[in-house]
Write a protein that holds these residues in place. Structure first.
Motif, mmCIF file in Angstrom:
data_model
loop_
_atom_site.group_PDB
_atom_site.id
_atom_site.type_symbol
_atom_site.label_atom_id
_atom_site.label_comp_id
_atom_site.label_asym_id
_atom_site.label_seq_id
_atom_site.Cartn_x
_atom_site.Cartn_y
_atom_site.Cartn_z
ATOM 1 N N VAL A 151 16.156 -0.748 -7.690
ATOM 2 C CA VAL A 151 17.053 -1.666 -6.988
ATOM 3 C C VAL A 151 17.448 -1.063 -5.649
ATOM 4 O O VAL A 151 17.529 0.162 -5.489
ATOM 5 C CB VAL A 151 18.327 -1.971 -7.812
ATOM 6 C CG1 VAL A 151 17.968 -2.729 -9.083
ATOM 7 C CG2 VAL A 151 19.093 -0.693 -8.152
ATOM 8 N N HIS A 152 17.691 -1.934 -4.690
ATOM 9 C CA HIS A 152 18.179 -1.492 -3.393
ATOM 10 C C HIS A 152 19.666 -1.154 -3.482
ATOM 11 O O HIS A 152 20.354 -1.552 -4.428
ATOM 12 C CB HIS A 152 17.957 -2.583 -2.342
ATOM 13 C CG HIS A 152 16.524 -2.872 -2.072
ATOM 14 N ND1 HIS A 152 15.993 -4.145 -2.122
ATOM 15 C CD2 HIS A 152 15.489 -2.055 -1.760
ATOM 16 C CE1 HIS A 152 14.698 -4.101 -1.833
ATOM 17 N NE2 HIS A 152 14.370 -2.839 -1.616
ATOM 18 N N GLU B 243 23.407 -1.430 -3.232
ATOM 19 C CA GLU B 243 24.336 -2.555 -3.219
ATOM 20 C C GLU B 243 25.632 -2.212 -2.503
ATOM 21 O O GLU B 243 26.362 -3.101 -2.066
ATOM 22 C CB GLU B 243 24.624 -3.007 -4.653
ATOM 23 C CG GLU B 243 23.381 -3.529 -5.381
ATOM 24 C CD GLU B 243 23.675 -3.964 -6.799
ATOM 25 O OE1 GLU B 243 24.825 -3.752 -7.262
ATOM 26 O OE2 GLU B 243 22.766 -4.521 -7.443
ATOM 27 N N GLU B 244 25.917 -0.905 -2.398
ATOM 28 C CA GLU B 244 27.102 -0.443 -1.702
ATOM 29 C C GLU B 244 26.763 0.833 -0.956
ATOM 30 O O GLU B 244 26.002 1.668 -1.442
ATOM 31 C CB GLU B 244 28.249 -0.195 -2.687
ATOM 32 C CG GLU B 244 29.531 0.266 -2.033
ATOM 33 C CD GLU B 244 30.653 0.489 -3.031
ATOM 34 O OE1 GLU B 244 31.154 -0.508 -3.592
ATOM 35 O OE2 GLU B 244 31.023 1.661 -3.256
ATOM 36 N N PRO C 86 29.973 -3.264 0.903
ATOM 37 C CA PRO C 86 28.839 -3.971 0.311
ATOM 38 C C PRO C 86 27.688 -4.032 1.306
ATOM 39 O O PRO C 86 27.889 -4.206 2.506
ATOM 40 C CB PRO C 86 29.396 -5.377 0.027
ATOM 41 C CG PRO C 86 30.524 -5.538 0.998
ATOM 42 C CD PRO C 86 31.123 -4.161 1.173
ATOM 43 N N ASP D 161 21.870 -7.742 3.678
ATOM 44 C CA ASP D 161 20.603 -7.818 4.393
ATOM 45 C C ASP D 161 20.782 -8.629 5.677
ATOM 46 O O ASP D 161 21.251 -9.773 5.635
ATOM 47 C CB ASP D 161 19.536 -8.480 3.518
ATOM 48 C CG ASP D 161 18.964 -7.529 2.490
ATOM 49 O OD1 ASP D 161 18.393 -6.507 2.889
ATOM 50 O OD2 ASP D 161 19.104 -7.797 1.285
#
Length: 319
Positions: free
Chosen positions: A5-6, A8-9, A14, A17
């Motif tokens: 996963v990329h 997220e924080e 947050p 993209d």
């Protein structure tokens, strides 16, 4: 384990993209998010490349309010280095005047395996932003980090399947007086991780890192040797958190920790993904938990026997 996963924080914000060209999405307050600028690593001819995407970002967003920037994928990241991205961000320092944090290489295994990501000398970024507080980079392939002096950096994270000794010596030999947290994924020799505890000597002495409170020497095939080194390292006495997770830590390394300097002042000892026996895990908990130390022993591993008398142990993240 692979990275699936990329982010997220990042930097307490947050991650958002940056929209594709032609998007009419309303953009948030530039200071309220960490902006992720990315392009497909396996590009089609019609795909926007990273450089033009970053130029569009600079023209679209109020860059004087951007606090955090995440570089995702760039075209052909398995074959083309991060140098153009590093140069572009460094060259925009007169526009990104509020920048506090950069992460370089936020890619999953589907974008590019961690040990395939071609990095570069990343220190021009730090030189261009003396006010930078947090820097992270993923991928050790061709990564360079010659020793430097940086007055403001508070957090440094280097994620790799194998971190070269020259890089480790460059980081350890730097003067980072504000650094509070460092996390190095040292990896395996199969992916270029050829460092030893001796390469970390300036870091373990604590001399160039007077503010350090969290030390992570992670994802290493030599985790037992690292445990033995930190057991007598002067820097440990001032730490709140010690992280030897993700690696090949066995009872030998855990015994060295218990036989070394006291660790009862720590807030947390993270040994997640380990090869400890149940008895040793219980010894560690019994020795430290009564003093308020949180001992993390999640994800215990079992050695693999190949049937020919060879026993294999693996770090958490290699490919």
């Amino acid at each position: 384990m692979t990275i699936g996963v990329h982010l997220e924080e990042f930097h307490g914000l947050p991650v958002l993209d940056f929209p594709d060209a032609g998007s009419h999405d309303e953009l948030p307050d530039p200071a309220s998010v960490a902006w992720r600028v990315s392009c497909p690593t396996y590009c089609d001819p019609e795909d926007e490349r990273w450089g033009p995407a970053f130029e569009r970002f600079l023209k679209t967003v109020d860059t004087s309010r951007v606090r955090a920037l995440v570089v995702g994928g760039w075209e052909d990241a398995y074959d083309t280095s991060s140098a153009p991205a590093v140069a572009a961000i460094a060259g925009a320092s007169d526009r990104l005047t509020a920048l506090e944090a950069v992460f370089l290489g936020d890619m999953t295994f589907e974008d590019c395996e961690i040990s395939w990501i071609v990095q570069s000398d990343v220190t021009p970024l730090l030189a261009a932003y003396p006010g930078l507080r947090e820097f992270g980079v993923r991928g050790g392939n061709h990564l360079a980090f010659p020793s430097l002096v940086h007055p403001g950096l508070e957090t440094l994270v280097v994620e790799s399947g194998g971190l070269g000794a020259e890089v480790v010596r460059g980081i350890a030999g730097s003067e980072l007086p504000a650094l509070e947290r460092i996390e190095l994924w040292l990896g395996t020799d199969e992916y270029g991780g050829d460092s030893s505890p001796a390469d970390l000597a300036p870091l373990l002495s604590g001399e160039g890192f007077p503010a350090l409170r969290s030390l992570g020497l992670c994802n290493s095939v030599i985790e037992d040797l690292l445990a033995a080194a930190v057991a007598s390292a002067p820097v440990v006495a001032r730490l709140d958190r010690l992280d030897l997770s993700m690696g090949v830590l066995t009872d030998e390394g855990a015994a060295a920790l218990l036989d070394g300097q006291p660790l009862t002042h720590l807030r947390e000892l993270d040994l997640e993904h380990h090869y400890l026996s149940e008895a040793m895990a219980e010894r560690l908990t019994a020795a430290l938990a009564p003093h308020g130390v949180r001992v993390v022993l999640d994800d215990p591993q079992e050695p693999e026997d190949d049937g020919d008398g060879d026993v294999w142990r693996y770090v958490s993240t290699g490919e």
